[in-house]
Enzyme design. Structure first.
Site, PDB file in Angstrom:
ATOM      1  N   SER A  28      14.457  19.893 -16.701  1.00 23.29           N
ATOM      2  CA  SER A  28      13.346  20.842 -16.719  1.00 23.29           C
ATOM      3  C   SER A  28      13.794  22.117 -17.398  1.00 23.29           C
ATOM      4  O   SER A  28      14.933  22.560 -17.219  1.00 23.29           O
ATOM      5  CB  SER A  28      12.876  21.134 -15.281  1.00 23.29           C
ATOM      6  OG  SER A  28      12.021  22.256 -15.249  1.00 23.29           O
ATOM      7  N   HIS A  84       0.832  -1.208   0.000  1.00 24.75           N
ATOM      8  CA  HIS A  84       0.000   0.000   0.000  1.00 24.75           C
ATOM      9  C   HIS A  84       0.869   1.263   0.000  1.00 24.75           C
ATOM     10  O   HIS A  84       0.401   2.339   0.383  1.00 24.75           O
ATOM     11  CB  HIS A  84      -0.933   0.036   1.218  1.00 24.75           C
ATOM     12  CG  HIS A  84      -1.796  -1.172   1.363  1.00 24.75           C
ATOM     13  ND1 HIS A  84      -2.991  -1.314   0.700  1.00 24.75           N
ATOM     14  CD2 HIS A  84      -1.614  -2.320   2.079  1.00 24.75           C
ATOM     15  CE1 HIS A  84      -3.523  -2.490   1.021  1.00 24.75           C
ATOM     16  NE2 HIS A  84      -2.700  -3.120   1.841  1.00 24.75           N
TER      17      HIS A  84
END
Length: 437
Positions: free
Chosen positions: A266, A145
């Site tokens: 970026s 999870h």
């Protein structure tokens, strides 16, 4: 497929020139089979073989020009062959139908494409195997999870990947066998104008198996199996890529894609190192799944045939195989150059102060005779102190009177031994790789 996601060797299989060469090979093999069966003169075969020649982009353009009039690609091809060969060309395509040429040549192309894909897969599996042994004992946090569960090793994670890739290889090999099928059974597949012996001759010569029974086409469940096998391969690559993306997250940073000299992450933020390769693989896997659905839609055709599958296959045939080839080579390079950070893995293992060893404590208490639910309460309440009060888990355990009635401090400390979680790695690796070293 756009050039950005194409490798030349695979793309060449789907070029117009390659397609025409295969059509020529099918037609000449069929004529040769007719000669062997006494249905056509050997002189016609020799003339056709001598004059058929190779194909160039200019030839492909001429056939396309003819097709603008005929509105039929195989008739355009045969018209061109008549121009090139002369009178002997009347023996080409005798008793055949277009699908005999199209489906047999498609089986050849998909077979050859799969051979390249299987070669790529061997490189991927070799890379995963090498990195698995490299990190066989490299402890990292196992997560369920997305939450810390118990320690695993990075090599164990890769052994699971390798085992999955081996299953993919089995499916791909079977799909190759299924798709390597040809037919020369004529209109509606009854052999009314050519005997099965010609089909058998052609398929043997071209490295295919004859379809035991065909309508006017090879049945499309074969193609659906092929593209589904590619889609499942893509799903596995996506699974691996998603894991790498998670491991590269700033808060985790246990593994990272290679970042080469001059690379930029970026346009705005110079510090960025993004998992662009894994994200790309995730996206391309979505396309492969879509192609599998399209192939399944092609299974149901009207009566003995229609051509609703044709337009689909003109797209998914090249696109799916080119993409699978590209994805495998990209993933192979990613795995070969993947950066792994064992020290960061250790840091993350210690992040919660050892609470990830809770199950071992629970089991030890059960072995010593304590009711499992009572033992669960003791271990859990001490684990919760870390989350809610910041109390060190081990110290909380050593201070728990109920626990200390059942376990000595030495036994409690032994439950934090890291070697406990790697003691069966040899067994796992022998199961997966057939060796432990």
């Amino acid at each position: 497929m756009i050039p950005r996601y194409s490798r030349q060797e695979m793309s060449n299989l789907w070029s117009d020139v390659a397609r025409l060469r295969r059509w020529r090979d099918v037609e000449l093999a069929a004529l040769e089979g007719m000669v062997e069966a006494g249905l056509a003169p050997r002189e016609a075969l020799e003339d056709c073989v001598q004059r058929a020649g190779d194909f160039t982009p200019a030839d492909a353009a001429r056939i396309e020009e003819i097709e603008r009039t005929t509105k039929h690609d195989v008739i355009a091809f045969l018209t061109f062959m008549e121009e090139r060969v002369g009178p002997s060309a009347r023996w080409l395509h005798l008793g055949m139908t277009s699908s005999d040429v199209l489906d047999t040549s498609l089986g050849m192309t998909l077979r050859d494409a799969m051979d390249l894909i299987l070669q790529d897969l061997e490189r991927v599996m070799a890379a995963v195997e090498k990195r698995a042994f490299e990190h066989k004992h490299t402890l990292q946090m196992g997560r369920s999870h997305g939450i810390h569960a118990e320690p695993v090793t990075f090599g164990h994670k890769l052994a699971i990947w390798y085992d999955e890739l081996r299953r993919a290889r089995t499916r791909l090999v079977h799909a190759r066998e299924t798709i390597a099928t040809g037919m020369i059974s004529g209109a509606v597949g009854t052999f009314a104008h050519l005997p099965p012996a010609v089909e058998e001759y052609v398929c043997k010569k071209l490295g295919l198996k004859p379809a035991p029974a065909s309508s006017q086409v090879v049945q499309r469940d074969r193609h659906a199996e092929y593209f589904t096998a590619l889609a499942l391969l893509g799903a596995s690559i996506e699974k691996f890529a998603v894991e790498i993306r998670h491991l590269q997250r700033t808060e985790v940073r246990e593994a990272e894609e290679p970042f080469t000299a001059g690379q930029k992450g970026s346009s705005a933020m110079p510090h960025k190192r993004n998992p662009i390769l894994s994200e790309n693989l995730t996206g391309l896997a979505r396309l492969l799944r879509g192609y599998a659905v399209s192939a399944m839609e092609d299974v149901a055709l009207w009566h003995e045939r229609d051509i609703s599958h044709s337009s689909v296959e003109r797209v998914i045939g090249p696109d799916a195989t080119i993409l699978a080839d590209f994805m495998l080579m990209r993933f192979a390079r990613l795995m070969e150059d993947l950066r792994v950070y064992p020290e960061q893995m250790k840091k993350n293992l210690d992040l919660l102060g050892g609470v990830v060893n809770s199950q071992r404590l629970l089991l030890e208490l059960a072995r010593k005779g304590m009711d499992r639910q009572a033992a669960y309460v003791i271990v859990q309440r001490n684990a919760m102190k870390l989350y809610e009060e910041g109390v060190d888990f081990r110290q909380a355990l050593l201070a728990d009177a109920d626990l200390c009635k059942m376990m000595t401090p030495e036994e409690i400390n032994d439950c934090f031994s890291p070697g406990y979680h790697t003691r069966h790695m040899d067994d796992i690796f022998r199961r997966v790789f057939g060796r432990s070293e």
